[in-house]
Design a protein around this motif. Sequence first.
Motif, PDB file in Angstrom:
ATOM      1  N   GLU A 158      33.925   4.120  16.233  1.00 41.08           N
ATOM      2  CA  GLU A 158      34.898   4.612  15.258  1.00 41.08           C
ATOM      3  C   GLU A 158      34.211   5.562  14.286  1.00 41.08           C
ATOM      4  O   GLU A 158      33.175   5.240  13.712  1.00 41.08           O
ATOM      5  CB  GLU A 158      35.532   3.463  14.480  1.00 41.08           C
ATOM      6  CG  GLU A 158      36.586   3.933  13.487  1.00 41.08           C
ATOM      7  CD  GLU A 158      37.290   2.792  12.765  1.00 41.08           C
ATOM      8  OE1 GLU A 158      38.270   3.047  12.060  1.00 41.08           O
ATOM      9  OE2 GLU A 158      36.840   1.638  12.916  1.00 41.08           O
ATOM     10  N   TYR A 159      34.797   6.716  14.138  1.00 40.91           N
ATOM     11  CA  TYR A 159      34.281   7.718  13.201  1.00 40.91           C
ATOM     12  C   TYR A 159      35.343   7.988  12.144  1.00 40.91           C
ATOM     13  O   TYR A 159      36.513   8.228  12.466  1.00 40.91           O
ATOM     14  CB  TYR A 159      33.943   9.017  13.937  1.00 40.91           C
ATOM     15  CG  TYR A 159      33.534  10.149  13.020  1.00 40.91           C
ATOM     16  CD1 TYR A 159      32.249  10.200  12.484  1.00 40.91           C
ATOM     17  CD2 TYR A 159      34.437  11.153  12.688  1.00 40.91           C
ATOM     18  CE1 TYR A 159      31.874  11.227  11.642  1.00 40.91           C
ATOM     19  CE2 TYR A 159      34.064  12.193  11.847  1.00 40.91           C
ATOM     20  CZ  TYR A 159      32.780  12.222  11.324  1.00 40.91           C
ATOM     21  OH  TYR A 159      32.417  13.228  10.484  1.00 40.91           O
ATOM     22  N   LYS A 160      34.930   7.951  10.887  1.00 42.89           N
ATOM     23  CA  LYS A 160      35.854   8.198   9.785  1.00 42.89           C
ATOM     24  C   LYS A 160      35.359   9.358   8.935  1.00 42.89           C
ATOM     25  O   LYS A 160      34.162   9.461   8.655  1.00 42.89           O
ATOM     26  CB  LYS A 160      35.999   6.956   8.898  1.00 42.89           C
ATOM     27  CG  LYS A 160      36.721   5.793   9.562  1.00 42.89           C
ATOM     28  CD  LYS A 160      36.882   4.634   8.589  1.00 42.89           C
ATOM     29  CE  LYS A 160      37.657   3.489   9.222  1.00 42.89           C
ATOM     30  NZ  LYS A 160      37.821   2.361   8.279  1.00 42.89           N
TER      31      LYS A 160
ATOM     32  N   ASP B 154      42.336  10.443   4.531  1.00 47.56           N
ATOM     33  CA  ASP B 154      41.187  10.119   5.358  1.00 47.56           C
ATOM     34  C   ASP B 154      41.593  10.198   6.831  1.00 47.56           C
ATOM     35  O   ASP B 154      42.751   9.987   7.186  1.00 47.56           O
ATOM     36  CB  ASP B 154      40.680   8.714   5.047  1.00 47.56           C
ATOM     37  CG  ASP B 154      40.204   8.583   3.609  1.00 47.56           C
ATOM     38  OD1 ASP B 154      39.827   9.615   3.027  1.00 47.56           O
ATOM     39  OD2 ASP B 154      40.223   7.466   3.071  1.00 47.56           O
TER      40      ASP B 154
ATOM     41  N   SER C 218      40.534   9.052  10.886  1.00 44.54           N
ATOM     42  CA  SER C 218      39.789   8.094  11.690  1.00 44.54           C
ATOM     43  C   SER C 218      39.978   8.394  13.170  1.00 44.54           C
ATOM     44  O   SER C 218      41.095   8.671  13.618  1.00 44.54           O
ATOM     45  CB  SER C 218      40.268   6.665  11.395  1.00 44.54           C
ATOM     46  OG  SER C 218      39.668   5.738  12.280  1.00 44.54           O
TER      47      SER C 218
END
Length: 227
Positions: free
Chosen positions: A69-71, A92, A94
């Motif tokens: 997971e990249y945020k 944001d 994700s």
Amino acid sequence: MISSKYLFKLLPWLLLLIMVFTLYLTNHWPFGKKEKEFQHIIETSVILDKVEALGKLELVKYNFGEVFEYKRLSNGKIIGNSIMQTHNYNPDISVILIASGEAVGCIDLAKLKIFDIEVRDDSIFIDLPAPELCYYKLNLDDTKMYSFSKESWWSRLFSNNDEKNEILHMAYQQAEKKLQEAAISSGIYQSTNQNAINMLKPLLEQITEKKLHFNTALPLKTLSPRG
């Protein structure tokens, strides 16, 4: 002599025959149509840019699967209030990837020098070069985007594919970096050293008829440069 009345009756059949003959010759005949034959000419110029002598012996491969997971957290959110709710214009983002990748450990035998080999009576002592991470990569065919989340009504109305592609590219880069770190923390250097001994010792002992002793080392740097 053929009368004009007879020619008038024969004319449609002559036109039909000419049309059929034309369709056949131009390869447009729908029944038993022949495949078009083309001559393919390919011209290319390949230039040998560089020749490198390689002595890297690949010894171990680690295969990985991960949920990554990249945020991207926004520091400049613009909030708009309405009667119904509060809207986030810069939310944001994700991305979740189902990632698959591999890392390969090797030893560069080209770095082995004459002073790294010592013969004592019936034994040979060899100082092996430090193991390397030859390469690490994501398998793009097996890596899929599981979800892309950008919770805002604005983004749902006006999607930005360029932004999505940029975030996805960054997620792939970070996932690949984590792949490198996972390989090292999982002991790929130690496995490379052990496999080098397992492969070289019986071979060299058979050739030299002497006992082989190997000294191994680990890289000075925690992370090897990308290969």
